[in-house]
Motif scaffolding. Structure first.
Motif, PDB file in Angstrom:
ATOM      1  N   ALA A 208      -4.346   4.657  -4.888  1.00  0.00           N
ATOM      2  CA  ALA A 208      -2.923   4.336  -5.022  1.00  0.00           C
ATOM      3  C   ALA A 208      -2.160   4.962  -3.854  1.00  0.00           C
ATOM      4  CB  ALA A 208      -2.397   4.872  -6.347  1.00  0.00           C
ATOM      5  N   PRO A 209      -0.941   4.482  -3.594  1.00  0.00           N
ATOM      6  CA  PRO A 209      -0.154   5.087  -2.508  1.00  0.00           C
ATOM      7  C   PRO A 209      -0.072   6.601  -2.662  1.00  0.00           C
ATOM      8  CG  PRO A 209       0.942   3.146  -3.353  1.00  0.00           C
ATOM      9  CD  PRO A 209      -0.208   3.423  -4.284  1.00  0.00           C
ATOM     10  N   GLN A 210      -0.131   7.276  -1.510  1.00  0.00           N
ATOM     11  CA  GLN A 210      -0.095   8.733  -1.512  1.00  0.00           C
ATOM     12  C   GLN A 210       0.429   9.240  -0.180  1.00  0.00           C
ATOM     13  OE1 GLN A 210      -4.221  10.482  -1.151  1.00  0.00           O
ATOM     14  NE2 GLN A 210      -4.736   8.339  -1.617  1.00  0.00           N
ATOM     15  N   ALA A 211       0.756  10.515  -0.141  1.00  0.00           N
ATOM     16  CA  ALA A 211       1.238  11.144   1.091  1.00  0.00           C
ATOM     17  C   ALA A 211       0.076  11.278   2.070  1.00  0.00           C
ATOM     18  CB  ALA A 211       1.845  12.510   0.781  1.00  0.00           C
ATOM     19  N   ILE A 212       0.225  10.631   3.229  1.00  0.00           N
ATOM     20  CA  ILE A 212      -0.789  10.685   4.288  1.00  0.00           C
ATOM     21  C   ILE A 212      -0.056  10.796   5.620  1.00  0.00           C
ATOM     22  CG2 ILE A 212      -2.683   9.487   5.449  1.00  0.00           C
ATOM     23  CD1 ILE A 212      -3.193   7.946   2.845  1.00  0.00           C
ATOM     24  N   ARG A 213      -0.426  11.762   6.428  1.00  0.00           N
ATOM     25  CA  ARG A 213       0.122  11.939   7.781  1.00  0.00           C
ATOM     26  C   ARG A 213       1.648  11.828   7.833  1.00  0.00           C
ATOM     27  NH1 ARG A 213      -4.077   8.581   8.170  1.00  0.00           N
ATOM     28  NH2 ARG A 213      -2.857   6.768   8.744  1.00  0.00           N
ATOM     29  N   GLY A 214       2.334  12.465   6.922  1.00  0.00           N
ATOM     30  CA  GLY A 214       3.798  12.493   6.930  1.00  0.00           C
ATOM     31  C   GLY A 214       4.461  11.256   6.376  1.00  0.00           C
ATOM     32  N   GLY A 215       3.695  10.362   5.819  1.00  0.00           N
ATOM     33  CA  GLY A 215       4.247   9.130   5.251  1.00  0.00           C
ATOM     34  C   GLY A 215       3.740   8.900   3.848  1.00  0.00           C
ATOM     35  N   TRP A 216       3.943   7.702   3.357  1.00  0.00           N
ATOM     36  CA  TRP A 216       3.512   7.283   2.027  1.00  0.00           C
ATOM     37  C   TRP A 216       2.758   5.981   2.221  1.00  0.00           C
ATOM     38  CZ3 TRP A 216       3.093   9.621  -2.398  1.00  0.00           C
ATOM     39  CH2 TRP A 216       3.020   8.897  -3.585  1.00  0.00           C
ATOM     40  N   MET A 217       1.449   5.945   1.932  1.00  0.00           N
ATOM     41  CA  MET A 217       0.681   4.755   2.266  1.00  0.00           C
ATOM     42  C   MET A 217      -0.514   4.508   1.374  1.00  0.00           C
ATOM     43  SD  MET A 217      -0.519   5.992   6.081  1.00  0.00           S
ATOM     44  CE  MET A 217       1.117   6.215   6.699  1.00  0.00           C
ATOM     45  N   PHE A 218      -1.074   3.304   1.562  1.00  0.00           N
ATOM     46  CA  PHE A 218      -2.322   2.913   0.908  1.00  0.00           C
ATOM     47  C   PHE A 218      -3.055   1.931   1.813  1.00  0.00           C
ATOM     48  CE2 PHE A 218       0.493  -0.486  -0.548  1.00  0.00           C
ATOM     49  CZ  PHE A 218      -0.315  -1.617  -0.499  1.00  0.00           C
ATOM     50  N   TYR A 219      -4.309   1.670   1.460  1.00  0.00           N
ATOM     51  CA  TYR A 219      -5.147   0.736   2.210  1.00  0.00           C
ATOM     52  C   TYR A 219      -5.689  -0.339   1.287  1.00  0.00           C
ATOM     53  CZ  TYR A 219      -5.122   4.160   5.961  1.00  0.00           C
ATOM     54  OH  TYR A 219      -4.723   5.017   6.957  1.00  0.00           O
ATOM     55  N   CYS A 220      -5.814  -1.546   1.832  1.00  0.00           N
ATOM     56  CA  CYS A 220      -6.441  -2.637   1.100  1.00  0.00           C
ATOM     57  C   CYS A 220      -7.294  -3.453   2.068  1.00  0.00           C
ATOM     58  CB  CYS A 220      -5.406  -3.518   0.402  1.00  0.00           C
ATOM     59  SG  CYS A 220      -4.426  -4.549   1.499  1.00  0.00           S
ATOM     60  N   MET A 221      -8.114  -4.326   1.504  1.00  0.00           N
ATOM     61  CA  MET A 221      -8.970  -5.177   2.306  1.00  0.00           C
ATOM     62  C   MET A 221      -8.562  -6.623   2.061  1.00  0.00           C
ATOM     63  SD  MET A 221     -11.508  -4.763   4.464  1.00  0.00           S
ATOM     64  CE  MET A 221     -12.469  -3.304   4.072  1.00  0.00           C
ATOM     65  N   ALA A 222      -8.186  -7.322   3.114  1.00  0.00           N
ATOM     66  CA  ALA A 222      -7.855  -8.744   3.024  1.00  0.00           C
ATOM     67  C   ALA A 222      -9.139  -9.557   3.109  1.00  0.00           C
ATOM     68  CB  ALA A 222      -6.917  -9.134   4.169  1.00  0.00           C
ATOM     69  N   PRO A 223      -9.095 -10.813   2.639  1.00  0.00           N
ATOM     70  CA  PRO A 223     -10.253 -11.678   2.848  1.00  0.00           C
ATOM     71  C   PRO A 223     -10.634 -11.669   4.334  1.00  0.00           C
ATOM     72  CG  PRO A 223      -8.696 -12.739   1.395  1.00  0.00           C
ATOM     73  CD  PRO A 223      -8.019 -11.497   1.928  1.00  0.00           C
ATOM     74  N   GLY A 224     -11.914 -11.719   4.611  1.00  0.00           N
ATOM     75  CA  GLY A 224     -12.381 -11.620   5.981  1.00  0.00           C
ATOM     76  C   GLY A 224     -12.684 -10.186   6.366  1.00  0.00           C
TER      77      GLY A 224
END
Length: 127
Positions: free
Chosen positions: A99-115
């Motif tokens: 889930a979104p979390q504090a990373i490198r001074g920001g708030w982010m998450f990662y996902c994988m798109a098709p491909g």
């Protein structure tokens, strides 16, 4: 000089195009051939091309190689926008990491798109 476009090689152009249009607000400009190459634009003027791997450039995409050697990142104007997009992707059963979390001074998450396109989504104070 400015970056004109990015061309990402994927096995399924239509699925990747539709994912980016639906979840990341790209506009579909045109698709050439039978889902052979799709041209997308974002609101900032970036042109994103989604195409099949080309033999003249080695014929590979992240799925066939089995590794991601790059990722693309999106910055959103508000921290709550990151959370909303995460929830929308979760409801659509997209491939998500944590889930979104504090990373490198920001708030982010990662996902994988098709491909097998790795996407970073974030917010940073002052952006």
């Amino acid at each position: 000089m400015r970056l004109n476009h990015l061309d990402l090689h994927v096995a399924d152009v239509a699925a990747t195009r539709d994912f980016l249009v639906h979840h990341f607000d790209f506009r579909h400009i045109e698709t050439r051939g039978r889902d052979g190459l799709a041209i997308l634009h974002d609101s900032a003027g970036l042109e994103l091309v989604i195409s099949h791997p080309s033999s003249k450039f080695g014929g590979a995409d992240a799925g066939s190689v089995g590794a991601n050697t790059y990722h693309i990142g999106f910055i959103l104007p508000d921290k709550a926008d990151v959370d909303r997009l995460y929830e929308r992707l979760r409801a659509a059963e997209a491939e998500l990491w944590e889930a979104p979390q504090a990373i490198r001074g920001g708030w982010m998450f990662y996902c994988m798109a098709p491909g097998r396109i790795l996407i970073e989504v974030g917010w940073r104070p002052g952006h």
